[in-house]
Design an enzyme around this catalytic site. Structure first.
Site, PDB file in Angstrom:
ATOM      1  N   ASP A 186     -27.683 -51.437  55.279  1.00  0.00           N
ATOM      2  CA  ASP A 186     -26.459 -51.546  56.079  1.00  0.00           C
ATOM      3  C   ASP A 186     -25.718 -50.240  55.827  1.00  0.00           C
ATOM      4  O   ASP A 186     -25.189 -50.027  54.730  1.00  0.00           O
ATOM      5  CB  ASP A 186     -25.614 -52.735  55.608  1.00  0.00           C
ATOM      6  CG  ASP A 186     -24.374 -52.914  56.478  1.00  0.00           C
ATOM      7  OD1 ASP A 186     -23.765 -51.889  56.867  1.00  0.00           O
ATOM      8  OD2 ASP A 186     -24.020 -54.061  56.773  1.00  0.00           O
ATOM      9  N   HIS A 187     -25.699 -49.362  56.814  1.00  0.00           N
ATOM     10  CA  HIS A 187     -25.235 -48.000  56.517  1.00  0.00           C
ATOM     11  C   HIS A 187     -23.758 -47.954  56.127  1.00  0.00           C
ATOM     12  O   HIS A 187     -23.318 -46.997  55.524  1.00  0.00           O
ATOM     13  CB  HIS A 187     -25.582 -47.028  57.652  1.00  0.00           C
ATOM     14  CG  HIS A 187     -24.647 -47.045  58.818  1.00  0.00           C
ATOM     15  ND1 HIS A 187     -24.743 -47.960  59.831  1.00  0.00           N
ATOM     16  CD2 HIS A 187     -23.599 -46.252  59.131  1.00  0.00           C
ATOM     17  CE1 HIS A 187     -23.795 -47.716  60.722  1.00  0.00           C
ATOM     18  NE2 HIS A 187     -23.076 -46.689  60.322  1.00  0.00           N
ATOM     19  N   HIS A 249     -21.811 -54.934  59.071  1.00  0.00           N
ATOM     20  CA  HIS A 249     -20.845 -53.956  58.568  1.00  0.00           C
ATOM     21  C   HIS A 249     -19.502 -54.604  58.201  1.00  0.00           C
ATOM     22  O   HIS A 249     -18.960 -54.379  57.125  1.00  0.00           O
ATOM     23  CB  HIS A 249     -20.584 -52.866  59.605  1.00  0.00           C
ATOM     24  CG  HIS A 249     -21.823 -52.223  60.145  1.00  0.00           C
ATOM     25  ND1 HIS A 249     -22.933 -52.008  59.375  1.00  0.00           N
ATOM     26  CD2 HIS A 249     -22.130 -51.735  61.373  1.00  0.00           C
ATOM     27  CE1 HIS A 249     -23.867 -51.410  60.120  1.00  0.00           C
ATOM     28  NE2 HIS A 249     -23.397 -51.247  61.330  1.00  0.00           N
TER      29      HIS A 249
END
Ligand code: BG6
Length: 496
Positions: A186-187, A249
């Site tokens: 999950d950036h 996010h």
């Protein structure tokens, strides 16, 4: 494990040694925009030692063509600044394997290309429809087994599209890989400001005592984007803002803002605390969705003076699409700490500006002593700016100079740029290096994914049953007016 991101600073040198990085779907957008620039940057900064990058994809590219394509991916001023020699040395580490994902013959070549290196990482950067096939072939060809070195697999989002598909994907993975070999990316967790949430909360003594329902009025988390779906209409139609941004996010932001202090900084301790938050989300039953959720779709209009199409006119989007490009939610956490505190989440495309922040608003003082206190008191807030202009502001009331007791809110500001004078690494750089050195703190665990999907899937079911029209909103604004209906009295959405 000898490195922990919360124990060490940016300047600590970390080096990944003797590995092969196999990218499935190497011809795609993610590789071009994120993975190759991140790998090159890690290499140029001296974090990678003795390695090979193998691109695995369907297109019949030659080695030379692959290298020239990667060279194009790296034509960015900040990367070119490392010099021609560095670039050429990096390009020499590349190898291309052309094969359909369904063909076992392609996988049988992987052992050969990896020989001579101790460890390997498989990176799934393909459309999610191919994940199952690739995992199965890796498993069946014995490529998930560790024979002396580490074998890890990184899985991109979307990780499933509801609870049952996410579970199925987890089951497929766990058939061949142990949980500690699986890295669900999950950036947002790679963003410096997101990691700083843990340091802000637990590295300071002053916030925790007031971080609860006694002092906090509500929390607002916003992830606003200016861009539309940017040619990703086909994908976006299968996702929508709730799946694309909230399930992953925004829930990470929610967890890090509200979780209990971990007892230590081990990856599993932190992730266990996050899971507790997700499990304490008060479920929204399908009848309650209109009370706790608002959807919207961007209409046609103008952004920065230029005409932009409506979502329903974007390529790949159905003209009667009900996919949301905006969503706002009102949530409650049924925990001792957060009981009764509304938590508002809002995200959307084609909004006024790109802005992600967490705003923690405190309650008004118990006694309104000052004239016009009604207008100004109760606005104390801690604003954590995730992007842009990364930093933190504390909003407090101060006396306006003069002969009367008038006050207005002022900001106490911390800005990353000016405080540290160095730009943080790209989120992908940080996360890839973590996967290479075996640190899963900033990756999502199986139960975390399933807990978030459990909550989100209920909302999706509620929406399926709700035939009411999706509100349309004007591009460049703050989303549909209907979002205001979620707010409790004396609460406003923060200005975008
Ligand atoms: C991605 C979403 O995960 O995150 C995109 O699929 C979105 O739709 C992007 O634009 C936002 O990321 P960032 O880092 O630009 O905030």
């Amino acid at each position: 494990m000898d490195f922990n991101p919360f124990r060490s600073g940016l300047s600590v040198s970390r080096e990944a040694q003797s590995f092969v990085f196999v990218i499935f779907g190497v011809t795609g957008d993610l590789t071009r925009k994120k993975l190759m620039p991140a790998l090159f940057s890690l290499y140029a900064k001296g974090h990678l030692n003795r390695f090979k990058i193998v691109g695995f994809a369907r297109r019949p590219w030659t080695q030379e063509f692959f290298r020239s394509e990667v060279e194009k991916m790296l034509q960015k001023p900040e990367l070119l600044a490392y010099g021609k020699e560095t670039l050429e040395a990096f390009l020499k580490t590349l190898e291309y394997l052309s094969s359909p994902f369904e063909d076992p013959a392609g996988y049988q070549k992987i052992d050969t290309v990896c020989s001579g290196f101790a460890h390997r990482i498989y990176y799934l950067a393909t459309p999610p429809e191919s994940y199952g096939t690739i995992i199965q072939h890796l498993g069946e060809n014995g490529l998930a087994r560790e024979k002396g070195g580490h074998v890890r697999i990184v899985v991109e989002k979307p990780f499933g599209r509801d609870l049952s598909t996410a579970r199925r994907l987890n089951d497929q993975l766990s058939q061949y890989f142990r949980e500690d070999q699986i890295y669900r990316i999950d950036h947002y967790l790679g963003k410096e400001t997101v990691q700083n949430l843990i340091l802000l909360r637990f590295g300071n003594g002053i916030f925790e005592p007031v971080w609860n329902h006694r002092y906090i009025h509500h929390i607002q988390i916003t992830v606003a984007e200016k861009i539309g779906v940017e040619g990703r209409g086909n994908y976006y139609e299968t996702a929508g803002a709730l799946r694309d941004m909230v399930q992953n996010h925004m829930f990470q932001l929610l967890c890090l803002t509200t979780m209990e202090p971990p007892n230590d900084l081990n990856p599993d301790t932190i992730r266990t605390e996050k899971v507790k938050i997700l499990k304490s989300l008060r479920p929204i039953s399908f009848r309650e969705t209109p009370l706790y959720t608002v959807r919207g779709q961007y209409a046609a209009g103008y952004m920065d003076g230029k005409p932009v199409p409506a979502y329903r006119e974007e390529p790949g989007v159905a003209s009667d699409s009900r996919t949301e490009t905006f969503v706002a939610l009102k949530l409650f956490l049924d925990t001792w700490r957060w009981s009764g505190v509304p938590i508002y989440l809002r995200t959307g495309k084609r909004l006024a500006r790109r802005m992600s922040e967490i705003a923690v608003r405190f309650k008004a003082p118990p006694l309104e002593l000052f004239p016009r206190a009604w207008a100004y008191s109760g606005r104390n807030a801690l604003i954590i700016r995730i992007q842009p202009n990364e930093g933190i502001s504390l909003i407090m009331n101060a006396k306006i100079p003069g002969y009367t007791l008038n006050m207005r809110p002022v900001n106490m500001d911390f800005s990353y740029g000016s405080a540290f004078g160095e730009s943080p690494p790209e989120a992908y750089e940080r996360l890839l290096l973590d996967a290479l050195v075996g640190d899963s703190t900033l990756y999502t665990r199986r139960d975390e994914i399933e807990a978030s999907w459990t909550f989100i899937t209920r909302i999706l079911k509620g929406w399926e049953e709700d035939p009411s029209p999706i509100p349309q909103y004007v591009p460049g604004g703050s989303g549909p007016e209907e979002a205001k209906t979620l707010l409790e009295p004396n609460t406003r959405w923060r200005k975008l």
